[in-house]
Design a protein around this motif. Structure first.
Motif, PDB file in Angstrom:
ATOM      1  N   THR A   1       0.825  -1.213   0.000  1.00 39.67           N
ATOM      2  CA  THR A   1       0.000   0.000   0.000  1.00 39.67           C
ATOM      3  C   THR A   1       0.861   1.265   0.000  1.00 39.67           C
ATOM      4  O   THR A   1       1.199   1.800  -1.052  1.00 39.67           O
ATOM      5  CB  THR A   1      -0.933  -0.004   1.232  1.00 39.67           C
ATOM      6  OG1 THR A   1      -0.147  -0.243   2.408  1.00 39.67           O
ATOM      7  CG2 THR A   1      -1.985  -1.069   1.118  1.00 39.67           C
ATOM      8  N   ILE A   2       1.271   1.685   1.198  1.00 42.58           N
ATOM      9  CA  ILE A   2       1.925   2.985   1.317  1.00 42.58           C
ATOM     10  C   ILE A   2       3.290   3.021   0.621  1.00 42.58           C
ATOM     11  O   ILE A   2       3.654   4.019  -0.006  1.00 42.58           O
ATOM     12  CB  ILE A   2       2.015   3.394   2.811  1.00 42.58           C
ATOM     13  CG1 ILE A   2       2.284   4.878   2.920  1.00 42.58           C
ATOM     14  CG2 ILE A   2       3.036   2.602   3.578  1.00 42.58           C
ATOM     15  CD1 ILE A   2       1.922   5.448   4.262  1.00 42.58           C
ATOM     16  N   ILE A   3       4.035   1.909   0.702  1.00 42.53           N
ATOM     17  CA  ILE A   3       5.360   1.898   0.062  1.00 42.53           C
ATOM     18  C   ILE A   3       5.195   1.876  -1.457  1.00 42.53           C
ATOM     19  O   ILE A   3       5.890   2.586  -2.183  1.00 42.53           O
ATOM     20  CB  ILE A   3       6.197   0.698   0.562  1.00 42.53           C
ATOM     21  CG1 ILE A   3       6.448   0.854   2.069  1.00 42.53           C
ATOM     22  CG2 ILE A   3       7.516   0.600  -0.178  1.00 42.53           C
ATOM     23  CD1 ILE A   3       7.002  -0.373   2.752  1.00 42.53           C
ATOM     24  N   PHE A   4       4.214   1.088  -1.912  1.00 42.32           N
ATOM     25  CA  PHE A   4       3.927   1.026  -3.349  1.00 42.32           C
ATOM     26  C   PHE A   4       3.590   2.424  -3.862  1.00 42.32           C
ATOM     27  O   PHE A   4       4.158   2.908  -4.844  1.00 42.32           O
ATOM     28  CB  PHE A   4       2.758   0.059  -3.584  1.00 42.32           C
ATOM     29  CG  PHE A   4       2.320  -0.043  -5.019  1.00 42.32           C
ATOM     30  CD1 PHE A   4       2.986  -0.884  -5.894  1.00 42.32           C
ATOM     31  CD2 PHE A   4       1.255   0.714  -5.489  1.00 42.32           C
ATOM     32  CE1 PHE A   4       2.593  -0.973  -7.218  1.00 42.32           C
ATOM     33  CE2 PHE A   4       0.850   0.631  -6.816  1.00 42.32           C
ATOM     34  CZ  PHE A   4       1.524  -0.223  -7.684  1.00 42.32           C
ATOM     35  N   LEU A   5       2.674   3.093  -3.151  1.00 36.26           N
ATOM     36  CA  LEU A   5       2.248   4.440  -3.552  1.00 36.26           C
ATOM     37  C   LEU A   5       3.437   5.398  -3.510  1.00 36.26           C
ATOM     38  O   LEU A   5       3.641   6.207  -4.432  1.00 36.26           O
ATOM     39  CB  LEU A   5       1.149   4.919  -2.592  1.00 36.26           C
ATOM     40  CG  LEU A   5       0.403   6.169  -3.019  1.00 36.26           C
ATOM     41  CD1 LEU A   5      -0.476   5.872  -4.213  1.00 36.26           C
ATOM     42  CD2 LEU A   5      -0.450   6.688  -1.865  1.00 36.26           C
ATOM     43  N   GLY A   6       4.236   5.265  -2.462  1.00 37.87           N
ATOM     44  CA  GLY A   6       5.398   6.141  -2.290  1.00 37.87           C
ATOM     45  C   GLY A   6       6.372   6.007  -3.444  1.00 37.87           C
ATOM     46  O   GLY A   6       6.793   7.014  -4.035  1.00 37.87           O
TER      47      GLY A   6
END
Lengths: 162, 498
Positions: free
Chosen positions: B351-356
């Motif tokens: 989620t957040i790492i992918f988006l980042g």
């Protein structure tokens, strides 16, 4: 009483070996990091051109061996007088030695996997003897102490009540 | 008046005498109480006794002298109530030695282990040794799994580059997503191994003992015993750890625990240590990682002491803890605990790492028409802030950018490095060896440990303190301290040739 005297002397001797190798690892670590990278103090047997046990250059590993050795040395006095303190320190030092032994066996297995399964170039020179460090070699020598603990547990221990 | 009494040591006896002679002036007190007992209780700081003598005419004079004496004695002997309790036990055992004939001592297995694990001399060295075992297990035993995953992601990136014809799309998938998320996911084994080892320690009942043995040290640094558990939980994740501070009884203790909690190294920082430690310190990586965890604990204690002195004053609350029996951990439960904690890391990667990493990729390709990443928004930003970080030995603009985006989640530090250098695992290791010296590498890891906590931690700090002031303070002190410590590391490292 005779048994406790023998095991006490035996534990004291093993503890001195643990402490000695602990100091060697600390000295090797500090010397290799800060003084001479080729510094390598070893007290070992030569088997197939390999030094066994091979004391690694690692101050933290050495510190752990010294801690185990100190606990054993303290326990030897208590074991002689059949005191509960001596028994307690013998139990914990044996458990800790076993934990260290298992850890190094797992590391040996990990290194084997890198060298022979993943064929990692960094491990191409790895051989089984490289990982036979003092924690692995000394643990089997604790068998008499572990046997003694097991035999005496009924004398010192009662069942846990919840 | 005849006085029967035991000696509490010369200085304390003198203090008791002084208070005793003052109390003698009030005839009412003489009639009602044993003045020796009253003097001891006042010196101990017994609130109930203080209440009883409050109406005495000499109360104000007595209490002034008592406070002065107490302060002087506490400087030398620590808490007076603890001192008196210890002395009483000494007196009791000195008597029982002569009048009680002991039978052979028989203990339970837990008592036998506690004799050593809770020993005041060996307890803490044993804890440090066990933590060393945990980090060796986390780093060395997990290594083949890390390498296997790395091989998989390298293969996947090469495959994508070969099969996707559209260059921009291939770059997004291979350089952006696979290298970015992949460089974080290769550390999944380390995270799971760490949680497995920690779960064994928790399930065996040892962690409760750690709280107990750390309590005495922590109290010296102004942290209450109840703060131990939130700090230990911080090794997993600072967010639930800060939420657990609700169990800390006083507001001051609670805020103090929250303020220093981000210094306890959470699992999100582990990938950074494993990558940089593995690349620059090779076989000593486990020790380096342990030293970072110890650095975090040391800084937390020092700052707790400083903050207690500056902001809060008073004394920390005591720890009352029922120690559970030791148990052989059940492998199924341990694996379940490991999975529950570890899957959060995997979920974050999705989620957040992918988006980042997708956003970083986007900004490193904007504005349109640029020839190299150095001309992109990310490159311009990195080069602008680089001079601030150069004294720390960070000479590549990509490093400050990775630290900046790590504000969202610490794992993105690695994700962004993987993306910027187009590498994962072993290849990324080689790049790290080129851009860092051992000193600057350690400074980088120390900076990552100390600087701004992640976004989720900041949000929870705001919620739990209910104050923007404390939230902002945590961010600012973290940044200043991180810079100072990193500078200290490179300076000392430079002097010893690192």
């Amino acid at each position: 009483m005779k048994n406790s005297k023998i095991i006490s002397i035996y534990t004291a001797l093993i503890s001195i070996v643990y402490i000695m190798y602990g100091f060697i690892e600390v000295i090797n670590g500090v010397a290799q990091w800060y003084i001479r990278p080729d510094f390598n103090l070893q007290i070992s047997l030569i088997i197939n051109n390999y030094q066994i046990p091979y004391a690694v250059a690692d101050p933290f590993a050495g510190f752990v061996l010294i801690i185990i050795g100190c606990m054993m040395l303290y326990s030897s006095k208590g074991l002689l007088n059949e005191e509960i303190d001596g028994f307690s320190f013998a139990v914990v030092s044996s458990i800790f030695s076993a934990v260290l032994f298992i850890l190094y066996l797992l590391i040996m297995f990990a290194n084997f996997t890198e060298a022979h399964i993943l064929l990692n170039d960094d491990y191409k020179d790895w051989v089984f003897y490289n990982d036979l460090n003092p924690a692995i070699v000394l643990f089997p020598l604790l068998t008499p102490l572990i046997y003694y603990i097991n035999a005496k547990k009924g004398y010192y221990m009662k069942k846990e009540v919840n | 008046m005849r006085r029967y009494r035991f000696s509490y040591g010369k200085e304390v006896d003198d203090a008791i005498d002084k208070i005793f002679s003052l109390l003698l002036k009030d005839k009412d007190l003489v009639k009602k109480y044993n003045l020796n007992w009253l003097a001891i209780k006042l010196l101990e700081g017994d609130e109930e006794v203080k209440e009883r003598v409050k109406n005495s005419l000499i109360y104000q004079d007595v209490i002034k002298v008592v406070e002065k004496l107490r302060e002087k004695l506490e400087e030398k002997y620590g808490d007076m109530d603890v001192y008196f309790a210890d002395k009483r036990y000494d007196i009791i055992s000195s008597i029982t030695r002569y009048i009680i004939k002991k039978r052979k001592e028989v203990l339970t297995f837990s008592d036998i282990l506690d004799k050593v694990f809770l020993n005041k001399y060996i307890g803490i060295p044993l804890f440090i040794s066990l933590m060393w075992v945990v980090f060796q297990f986390t780093f060395s035993v997990a290594a083949p799994f890390v390498d296997a995953i790395d091989t998989f992601f390298t293969f996947l990136a090469d495959y994508v580059n070969l099969t996707i014809k559209n260059k921009l799309l291939a770059s997004l998938v291979a350089d952006g997503i696979i290298n970015g998320v992949g460089s974080v996911l290769v550390f999944v084994p380390n995270i799971f191994f760490l949680f497995f080892a920690m779960s064994i320690l928790e399930d065996s009942g040892y962690m409760a003992r750690v709280a107990f043995i750390m309590d005495k040290i922590m109290r010296k640094f102004g942290l209450g015993g109840r703060s131990v558990i939130p700090l230990l939980l911080g090794f997993g994740c600072n967010v639930p750890a800060i939420m657990t501070t609700r169990t800390v009884p006083t507001k001051e203790d609670r805020i103090l625990t929250i303020l220093v909690n981000p210094l306890i190294s959470c699992s999100a920082r582990l990938p950074v240590y494993v990558l940089i430690g593995g690349a620059l310190f090779a076989s000593n990586a486990g020790n380096v990682i342990l030293s970072l965890y110890l650095l975090g604990i040391t800084l937390a204690l020092i700052l707790a002491y400083v903050f207690r002195k500056i902001f809060f004053g008073g004394k920390p609350s005591p720890l009352i803890l029922e120690l559970p029996h030791y148990l052989v951990p059940n492998i199924r439960t341990t694996i379940l605990h490991m999975w529950e904690r570890g899957r959060m890391f995997v979920r974050k990667a999705g989620t957040i790492i992918f988006l980042g990493v997708v956003l970083i990729w986007l900004f490193s390709h904007l504005p349109p028409g640029i020839n190299s990443v150095e001309d992109s928004f990310v490159g311009i930003f990195g080069k602008t802030i680089l001079p601030i970080f150069q004294p720390l030995g960070f000479n590549d603009w990509r490093i400050p950018v990775s630290l900046s985006v790590g504000f969202v989640a610490k794992e993105i530090v690695i994700g962004s490095l993987g993306q910027f250098y187009g590498a994962t695992g072993e290849e990324l290791n080689q790049v790290m060896q080129q851009i860092f010296t051992p000193a600057s590498a350690y400074a980088f890891m120390a900076f990552t440990l100390i600087y701004i906590p992640c976004l989720a931690t900041i949000a929870v700090i705001k919620n739990e303190t209910g104050s923007y002031k404390w939230t902002l303070f945590t961010i600012v002190y973290g940044l200043v301290l991180a810079y100072f410590v990193a500078l200290l590391v490179v300076t000392i490292g430079g002097l010893i040739g690192g």
